[in-house]
Design a protein around this motif. Structure first.
Motif, PDB file in Angstrom:
ATOM      1  N   GLY A  77       0.827  -1.202   0.000  1.00  0.00           N
ATOM      2  CA  GLY A  77       0.000   0.000   0.000  1.00  0.00           C
ATOM      3  C   GLY A  77       0.860   1.250   0.000  1.00  0.00           C
ATOM      4  N   THR A  78       0.237   2.386   0.250  1.00  0.00           N
ATOM      5  CA  THR A  78       0.934   3.666   0.181  1.00  0.00           C
ATOM      6  C   THR A  78       0.688   4.488   1.434  1.00  0.00           C
ATOM      7  N   LEU A  79       1.771   4.953   2.024  1.00  0.00           N
ATOM      8  CA  LEU A  79       1.694   5.879   3.147  1.00  0.00           C
ATOM      9  C   LEU A  79       1.749   7.295   2.581  1.00  0.00           C
ATOM     10  N   LEU A  80       0.664   8.040   2.735  1.00  0.00           N
ATOM     11  CA  LEU A  80       0.598   9.439   2.305  1.00  0.00           C
ATOM     12  C   LEU A  80       0.946  10.337   3.483  1.00  0.00           C
ATOM     13  N   ARG A  81       1.777  11.339   3.244  1.00  0.00           N
ATOM     14  CA  ARG A  81       2.192  12.267   4.288  1.00  0.00           C
ATOM     15  C   ARG A  81       2.023  13.696   3.782  1.00  0.00           C
ATOM     16  N   ASN A 139      -3.387  23.628   2.171  1.00  0.00           N
ATOM     17  CA  ASN A 139      -3.773  22.523   3.054  1.00  0.00           C
ATOM     18  C   ASN A 139      -2.569  21.650   3.381  1.00  0.00           C
ATOM     19  N   LEU A 140      -1.886  21.980   4.492  1.00  0.00           N
ATOM     20  CA  LEU A 140      -0.593  21.395   4.798  1.00  0.00           C
ATOM     21  C   LEU A 140      -0.579  20.474   5.994  1.00  0.00           C
ATOM     22  N   ILE A 141      -1.738  20.159   6.590  1.00  0.00           N
ATOM     23  CA  ILE A 141      -1.720  19.437   7.865  1.00  0.00           C
ATOM     24  C   ILE A 141      -1.894  17.930   7.709  1.00  0.00           C
ATOM     25  N   ASN A 142      -2.891  17.487   6.968  1.00  0.00           N
ATOM     26  CA  ASN A 142      -3.216  16.051   6.981  1.00  0.00           C
ATOM     27  C   ASN A 142      -3.800  15.627   5.642  1.00  0.00           C
ATOM     28  N   ILE A 143      -4.060  14.330   5.523  1.00  0.00           N
ATOM     29  CA  ILE A 143      -4.789  13.760   4.392  1.00  0.00           C
ATOM     30  C   ILE A 143      -6.064  13.147   4.950  1.00  0.00           C
ATOM     31  N   ILE A 144      -7.214  13.524   4.386  1.00  0.00           N
ATOM     32  CA  ILE A 144      -8.517  13.043   4.830  1.00  0.00           C
ATOM     33  C   ILE A 144      -9.132  12.181   3.727  1.00  0.00           C
ATOM     34  N   ARG A 145      -9.795  11.102   4.132  1.00  0.00           N
ATOM     35  CA  ARG A 145     -10.576  10.309   3.175  1.00  0.00           C
ATOM     36  C   ARG A 145     -12.057  10.618   3.367  1.00  0.00           C
ATOM     37  N   TYR A 146     -12.699  11.056   2.303  1.00  0.00           N
ATOM     38  CA  TYR A 146     -14.155  11.197   2.252  1.00  0.00           C
ATOM     39  C   TYR A 146     -14.646  10.265   1.157  1.00  0.00           C
ATOM     40  N   GLY A 147     -15.476   9.281   1.513  1.00  0.00           N
ATOM     41  CA  GLY A 147     -15.863   8.270   0.541  1.00  0.00           C
ATOM     42  C   GLY A 147     -14.626   7.509   0.110  1.00  0.00           C
ATOM     43  N   LYS A 148     -14.348   7.520  -1.184  1.00  0.00           N
ATOM     44  CA  LYS A 148     -13.131   6.898  -1.714  1.00  0.00           C
ATOM     45  C   LYS A 148     -12.162   7.943  -2.245  1.00  0.00           C
ATOM     46  N   ASP A 149     -12.391   9.196  -1.889  1.00  0.00           N
ATOM     47  CA  ASP A 149     -11.561  10.295  -2.363  1.00  0.00           C
ATOM     48  C   ASP A 149     -10.641  10.758  -1.237  1.00  0.00           C
ATOM     49  N   GLY A 187      -0.595  12.124   8.227  1.00  0.00           N
ATOM     50  CA  GLY A 187      -0.948  11.402   7.015  1.00  0.00           C
ATOM     51  C   GLY A 187      -1.700  10.131   7.350  1.00  0.00           C
ATOM     52  N   LEU A 188      -1.868   9.258   6.344  1.00  0.00           N
ATOM     53  CA  LEU A 188      -2.543   7.992   6.582  1.00  0.00           C
ATOM     54  C   LEU A 188      -2.069   6.954   5.589  1.00  0.00           C
ATOM     55  N   PHE A 189      -2.278   5.694   5.952  1.00  0.00           N
ATOM     56  CA  PHE A 189      -1.867   4.584   5.101  1.00  0.00           C
ATOM     57  C   PHE A 189      -3.055   4.133   4.263  1.00  0.00           C
ATOM     58  N   VAL A 190      -2.822   3.986   2.951  1.00  0.00           N
ATOM     59  CA  VAL A 190      -3.857   3.526   2.019  1.00  0.00           C
ATOM     60  C   VAL A 190      -3.487   2.117   1.572  1.00  0.00           C
ATOM     61  N   PRO A 191      -4.191   1.084   2.035  1.00  0.00           N
ATOM     62  CA  PRO A 191      -3.849  -0.287   1.640  1.00  0.00           C
ATOM     63  C   PRO A 191      -4.068  -0.498   0.146  1.00  0.00           C
ATOM     64  N   ARG A 192      -3.259  -1.394  -0.443  1.00  0.00           N
ATOM     65  CA  ARG A 192      -3.478  -1.739  -1.837  1.00  0.00           C
ATOM     66  C   ARG A 192      -4.835  -2.430  -1.958  1.00  0.00           C
ATOM     67  N   GLU A 193      -5.577  -2.105  -2.996  1.00  0.00           N
ATOM     68  CA  GLU A 193      -6.964  -2.549  -3.103  1.00  0.00           C
ATOM     69  C   GLU A 193      -7.109  -4.062  -3.098  1.00  0.00           C
ATOM     70  N   CYS A 234      18.621  11.914  14.391  1.00  0.00           N
ATOM     71  CA  CYS A 234      17.404  11.601  13.635  1.00  0.00           C
ATOM     72  C   CYS A 234      16.193  12.370  14.155  1.00  0.00           C
ATOM     73  N   TYR A 235      15.326  12.754  13.233  1.00  0.00           N
ATOM     74  CA  TYR A 235      14.065  13.398  13.566  1.00  0.00           C
ATOM     75  C   TYR A 235      12.942  12.593  12.908  1.00  0.00           C
ATOM     76  N   PRO A 236      12.320  11.668  13.644  1.00  0.00           N
ATOM     77  CA  PRO A 236      11.246  10.855  13.074  1.00  0.00           C
ATOM     78  C   PRO A 236       9.916  11.607  13.055  1.00  0.00           C
ATOM     79  N   SER A 237       9.109  11.314  12.059  1.00  0.00           N
ATOM     80  CA  SER A 237       7.785  11.926  11.977  1.00  0.00           C
ATOM     81  C   SER A 237       6.787  11.091  12.773  1.00  0.00           C
ATOM     82  N   GLU A 238       5.555  11.547  12.789  1.00  0.00           N
ATOM     83  CA  GLU A 238       4.447  10.854  13.452  1.00  0.00           C
ATOM     84  C   GLU A 238       4.443   9.364  13.081  1.00  0.00           C
ATOM     85  N   PRO A 239       4.449   8.460  14.063  1.00  0.00           N
ATOM     86  CA  PRO A 239       4.408   7.028  13.747  1.00  0.00           C
ATOM     87  C   PRO A 239       3.018   6.583  13.307  1.00  0.00           C
TER      88      PRO A 239
END
Length: 526
Positions: A31-35, A125-135, A517-523, A455-460
């Motif tokens: 899948g894909t991790l969007l940040r 829009n620099l804070i997060n990724i939101i899913r509405y429906g499948k968008d 961000g959020l993780f989008v699993p491969r379909e 190291c500076y890690p981002s949100e886990p």
């Protein structure tokens, strides 16, 4: 040194860059991790004042059969287009107020002043990724969101909440239920009868085959009047259980009069936030089905909070965990002049910054009015949180402290709105710059950590293993950058159970510090 990490403009990697893998990325991770986060801080000879003003840079890490591919693109918002066309910053942000070009004629300048009397905020829009429906949408805390293609990162459209619901501000931290519905909330500043907090729902089937905007099917769940007409509460997130929405109306407030006159006063929008430490914090409990608020007044001492961790119902109580602060100095710490201080300067000025405190609050659902004043209504045995009945039958809540020094919390989202044991976050012990990742066991109150030099890690972000039964059966993903130019950025993969490093995927490209961000699993993943 921090200037090279936080104040430098990022660059795009629009085509996939294959990472160099050390260790083994699990084959099941597909899948894909969007940040999302700020990535451009100056245009031409103009520079933003605040880190949260930087123009949005969208990142993706695609996991495929043990390989990792990175790409990034700047969000093509209207703000981005206007700034790039002018070759300078021409759109105001929360920490940076921009004024008309002095070369413009008097009528043009007057029109700009009038428009800014009632702000129409940026769409950066620099804070997060939101899913509405499948968008998928890049989001901030304004009335605009920008739809992106999660595969190519192209910006494919812009939506305005105000076309579908009366909102001026909205959170970038929604909730998703088991059916795929999205719940979110925002503030309606110009509502008839005074400002209101509005909770809304976008159904799982909101997207249509014609590519219509998911917001067309938006439904309002309820509205909650602000306790003050001139000072609505600022909020960054909210809590949700199986049956309730938890909204914390904190005394960190938006001064509407100051906001409406900010342009004329020569101040930025960020200075219109004020913290009233003498005020109390109200806790609203709203039924998700009926939209009606529980009549009992729940309150606690003054606090500032940005992130909820999780919430659930347990034996007639609503339990919710969040990260609190004793003041509002955190926002000020992210002005770039502060962000660019050397580490030693941060340590010397640590008194200006109160650390994050992970706290548990418990609200009793059944309040017997005959219960004696002073009684603690919390009957749970696994927490020291209290809820004490007052003379006016209101409930004064005192929290149970879980841990000090963890922010940007994440959980196994399959346990969202359920009783849970673990959460993950960025360890921030002496400054707002994260330098470790932590995992807290709420039962034992023990925290294990991953640490990397320079190291500076981002949100886990937690991703569950296929068929996982145990809550921490999965991996933790975090994008890691460094002050050391010789150390390439990498995607860190940890075993969530043992917190041992499984792999790091080094990127031969520029990667900028991000926010959420959020993780989008491969379909095709089952």
């Amino acid at each position: 040194m921090l200037k090279t990490l936080f104040g430098k403009n990022g660059t795009e990697s629009p085509e996939p860059v294959k990472a160099e893998i050390e260790g083994v990325v699990p084959d099941w991770l597909q899948g894909t991790l969007l940040r999302n986060g700020p990535g451009m801080f100056s245009v031409g000879d103009k520079t933003y004042n605040h880190w949260f003003d930087g123009m949005a840079l969208i990142h993706s890490y695609t996991f495929s059969d043990g390989d990792v591919f990175y790409r990034s693109k700047f969000l093509r918002s209207d703000t981005y287009k206007k700034n790039m066309e002018a070759n300078r910053i021409v759109v105001s942000e929360f920490g940076t107020m921009i004024y008309p070009d002095p070369c413009k004629n008097i009528f043009s300048r007057m029109f700009t002043h009038l428009c800014n009397a009632i702000p129409d905020f940026t769409d950066n829009n620099l804070i997060n990724i939101i899913r509405y429906g499948k968008d998928y949408y890049a989001s901030a805390e304004v009335n605009y969101i920008n739809q992106i293609d999660p595969e190519t990162l192209e910006t494919v459209g812009r939506a305005n909440y105000r076309k579908y619901i009366a909102l001026n501000l909205a959170t970038a931290h929604p909730h998703y239920d088991e059916q795929g519905n999205t719940y979110n909330m925002g503030t309606s500043i110009l509502s008839f009868g005074g400002p209101k907090y509005v909770i809304f729902k976008v159904p799982a089937n909101a997207s249509d085959k014609q590519g219509g905007l998911a917001l067309k099917k938006l439904k309002q769940v309820c509205s909650v009047p602000c306790r003050s007409r001139l000072y609505p509460s600022y909020f960054h997130s909210f809590g949700m259980t199986e049956n309730y929405i938890i909204f914390v109306e904190q005394p960190f407030k938006l001064d509407l009069l100051k906001l409406s006159t900010a342009y004329f006063r020569g101040i930025n929008w960020g200075t219109c936030l004020k913290y009233d430490k003498e005020d109390e914090t109200l806790i609203h409990l709203i039924n998700r089905t009926t939209g009606k608020a529980v009549s009992t007044k729940f309150y606690t001492d003054a606090l500032v909070m940005f992130h909820h961790i999780n919430a659930y119902e347990d034996e007639g109580h609503v339990v919710f965990d969040m990260i609190t602060y004793k003041d509002s100095n955190l926002y000020d710490m992210f002005y770039l002049e502060n962000m660019m201080k050397d580490t030693d300067d941060f340590i010397r000025s640590h008194k200006l910054w109160s650390p994050p405190v992970c706290q548990r609050f418990v609200l009793p659902l059944d309040v017997d009015k005959d219960t004696p004043v002073g009684s603690n209504m919390v009957k749970l045995t696994d927490t020291t949180a209290t809820a004490v009945i007052q003379k006016d039958k209101s409930i004064y809540c005192q929290p149970d402290t879980l841990l000090v020094g963890l922010e940007l919390p994440g959980i196994n989202y399959k346990f969202n709105s359920q009783k849970y044991r673990y959460f993950y976050g960025s360890r921030v012990e002496w400054s707002p710059h994260p330098n470790k990742i932590g995992k807290l066991d709420i039962v034992t109150r023990k925290c294990v950590e991953w640490t990397g030099e320079e190291c500076y890690p981002s949100e886990p972000v937690f991703v569950a293993s296929p068929g996982a039964v145990e809550e921490d059966d999965g991996v933790i993903l975090s994008s890691v950058v460094s002050l050391n130019p010789e150390r390439p950025p990498f995607m860190l993969v940890l075993d969530a159970k043992s917190f041992k490093e499984l792999a790091r995927a080094s990127i031969s490209s520029s990667v900028h510090m991000d926010l959420h961000g959020l993780f989008v699993p491969r379909e095709d993943r089952q």
